[in-house]
Design a protein around this motif. Sequence first.
Motif, PDB file in Angstrom:
ATOM      1  N   PHE A 224       0.855  -1.186   0.000  1.00  0.00           N
ATOM      2  CA  PHE A 224       0.000   0.000   0.000  1.00  0.00           C
ATOM      3  C   PHE A 224       0.895   1.242   0.000  1.00  0.00           C
ATOM      4  O   PHE A 224       1.808   1.361   0.814  1.00  0.00           O
ATOM      5  N   TYR A 225       0.639   2.172  -0.925  1.00  0.00           N
ATOM      6  CA  TYR A 225       1.459   3.374  -1.063  1.00  0.00           C
ATOM      7  C   TYR A 225       0.622   4.633  -0.839  1.00  0.00           C
ATOM      8  O   TYR A 225      -0.569   4.672  -1.145  1.00  0.00           O
ATOM      9  N   ARG A 226       1.304   5.647  -0.337  1.00  0.00           N
ATOM     10  CA  ARG A 226       0.677   6.961  -0.166  1.00  0.00           C
ATOM     11  C   ARG A 226       1.606   8.017  -0.762  1.00  0.00           C
ATOM     12  O   ARG A 226       2.748   8.168  -0.327  1.00  0.00           O
ATOM     13  N   PHE A 227       1.118   8.721  -1.777  1.00  0.00           N
ATOM     14  CA  PHE A 227       1.872   9.792  -2.430  1.00  0.00           C
ATOM     15  C   PHE A 227       1.447  11.122  -1.825  1.00  0.00           C
ATOM     16  O   PHE A 227       0.253  11.420  -1.728  1.00  0.00           O
ATOM     17  N   ARG A 254      -7.745  -3.203  -1.970  1.00  0.00           N
ATOM     18  CA  ARG A 254      -7.248  -2.051  -1.218  1.00  0.00           C
ATOM     19  C   ARG A 254      -7.442  -2.279   0.265  1.00  0.00           C
ATOM     20  O   ARG A 254      -8.541  -2.634   0.709  1.00  0.00           O
ATOM     21  N   PRO A 255      -6.393  -2.066   1.076  1.00  0.00           N
ATOM     22  CA  PRO A 255      -6.572  -2.203   2.517  1.00  0.00           C
ATOM     23  C   PRO A 255      -7.452  -1.073   3.044  1.00  0.00           C
ATOM     24  O   PRO A 255      -7.557  -0.002   2.429  1.00  0.00           O
ATOM     25  N   ALA A 256      -8.058  -1.330   4.149  1.00  0.00           N
ATOM     26  CA  ALA A 256      -8.886  -0.300   4.768  1.00  0.00           C
ATOM     27  C   ALA A 256      -7.998   0.835   5.251  1.00  0.00           C
ATOM     28  O   ALA A 256      -7.006   0.614   5.946  1.00  0.00           O
ATOM     29  N   VAL A 257      -8.330   2.067   4.842  1.00  0.00           N
ATOM     30  CA  VAL A 257      -7.554   3.229   5.263  1.00  0.00           C
ATOM     31  C   VAL A 257      -8.354   4.010   6.289  1.00  0.00           C
ATOM     32  O   VAL A 257      -9.591   3.957   6.332  1.00  0.00           O
ATOM     33  N   GLY A 258      -7.633   4.730   7.112  1.00  0.00           N
ATOM     34  CA  GLY A 258      -8.290   5.458   8.187  1.00  0.00           C
ATOM     35  C   GLY A 258      -7.971   6.934   8.152  1.00  0.00           C
ATOM     36  O   GLY A 258      -7.399   7.453   7.188  1.00  0.00           O
TER      37      GLY A 258
END
Length: 745
Positions: A224-227, A254-258
């Motif tokens: 999982f990436y965050r730009f 997609r994993p659950a994001v918070g």
Amino acid sequence: MIITFSPSKAANVNETLDIPSDDPDARLTQISIRATVRQSTAGPAIAVQVNALDFGQVDFGRSVDLNLPIRNEGTGPLNISNITSDNVQVTVTPTSLVIQAGQSRTVTVTYKPQPLRERSGGLRITSDDPAQPTIKVPWAASEVVTGKALTVMSSSPANGAVGVALKTEVTVTFSEPVFARKGFIAVDASLFPAPASGDLLSQARAEDGGRKVVFPVELKTATFYRFVLFGATSVSGAELDKTYSLSFTTDVSRPAVGSIAGAVSLSGGTLPRTAVLLFDQKGMQVAQGGAGGDGKYEFSNLAAGQYYVYAQGDLPDGRRASGASARNPVTLAAGQALAGVDVAMRVVDQAAPGANPAAGVSLDLDPARGNQKSASLGGVQPGQQIALAVYAEGVKDLIGYAVGVEYDTAQVSFVGSDAETGEEKNILNTSGGTMLFIKQPPKGNVVSIGGALLSPTSATAPDGGGLLSVLKFVAQEGFSSGAEFRIPRVVFRGLSGRDTVEVNAQASVSTQVSPPPSVGPLTPKAGDGTGTLGVKDEKTRILGGVKPGQQVDVFVVLGQEVSGSNAFQAVLTFDPKKLKVVSGKGAGVFASAIFPGPPQVKDNTVTYAGAFLGSTVTAKGMLAVIAFEALGDFSGETEVVLAGLSIRVSGQSKDFKPGASVVLNSGGAGGGSPSPDFDGDGDVGFNDFFLFAGGFGQKAEGENAKFDLDGDGDVGFGDFFAFAGAFGQKAGKPSAVRRGQATTP
């Protein structure tokens, strides 16, 4: 009122006359008095009738003209040969003129602001006035107005995308073109976790006239990436309106994001404009936002993990307020919407002195691990990236720091900054504490970085010296002479308080590579072991008996093994007054590589590169042979240095600065090569033997290099036989013959 002025000597006078009175509306009236006092001699006498030029507020895309009157108060014509500006934003018309005695002329000074440039500078007026041949006039712009903000119009991959390819491109399209020059794009972005392809910004390119920025990346499977786009500057000077982020994954789902949300408050005061910063568990900043008028903030699209929330803001009186959430570290579960992560800021006490008034910083341009204190770098070419490391020295109980680095925006552009490297930790990370690293986009010609420990203790606050940051710059397309970097002062915060230390640390880069001056006979340098040179073969370091017109092969040798390589580049420096480059060819594993042309020579630098198309090799040992020719008047000695060596692996470059060298000389064993008279008393005797015995059996490095009489890199029996042949003779008359030396029957 009559004011009488009777000067006692020649000088520039700039004073204020205070006139007090009982006028209730004007208790004090101040009158500026300016004068240029000169000796009463014949000839021209220049007088500039303003102390400084103030352009005030200026809109991007527009220019402002100011008049600069110049008067000749002498008795003969005043010839102004040149008026120059230290900044491309400011131009002068005309730049040369003649002013007759007793007359004045006006020149026009034009200011047109450019993005990421300083807002002050100076003019230099050069004339034939014998008393003042040069006059400097400072200029400044109080504020540059953009009129609008830069926004993100679209991006890809789509936010929340799944199954993203392992080799892909992150693209961001802006509302207007971003500022870009060769090798530099005015954006500050990061990908979390870091891509397998390496530094994100160094791979970026601008398209569609600068409106689109593309980041090629290589990703890992099921990750999982965050730009995050922290900042950007457009060609009109507009700044990014807010931090922009998107998330995606290479997994099939997609994993659950918070999210993390809360409110910021200031005890006993009105909340200023506040920046809220989010850091991951490694202390790296992953998001930045602002608190609204009600103090509320929110960060979204966050993966599960531990985070730290920090807030800071500047009060109208110049003091700073800051604080960290009492819930740090904040643990976020998958898909959790976590609220109530509040931050209570307090005003930082600026008065309490710390324990670091005598601490300092130094700058290092050497990419090797550790502080080499190398404050200069030569051979820099347009488009080349420059790594400037900042080190602390002599600190005690350090819990935070703030550094502002000044740089020449006309020659280099800022690319980004890192808290540490893969091989070297930040000083705040060396004692077990949790560090936060803060970086800010450049303001004018200054880029600022800072670090702080969360919940510091005497056990986690480090002493001594260590890395503060590595700042990356790139030489602009018009880089021609050089550029300077400077840190005028640094703020250290310790457990007991804060110190602002005047340090004036400086470093510089230039296009010219100047070999270091030699004292006595040249000895070959061993370098750092990453690469070496050989002459005649890959091990011999010294060649004697070189004649004018003789061709000498210099071998380029890689000192370590690099697998998966498809290309290399070697940069050598030499004395063009003694040698010229003739040809080059591949050697070793690169013997069958493709070379785009002959070695490229510029001034005292030769660059040679080769590559394979569609295949790779394990690079080690000999890479190439470059042939030099001794010029027609060759005599004495000269040195060829392996200044740089780059190996290309999977699109990335492994760069080395070996510093190894070979020595060529025209004489015999003593003709410019190491002399057996080691103590310098003019005789080769027992004292020289005792010195030689101390280095026997060791590598010819450092102080032992002078004992390597046969130039094979070791102090051994060959050197002993050479020494024995010279024993008992006067210095400069040895009978030994060096390896590789031409002999005459």
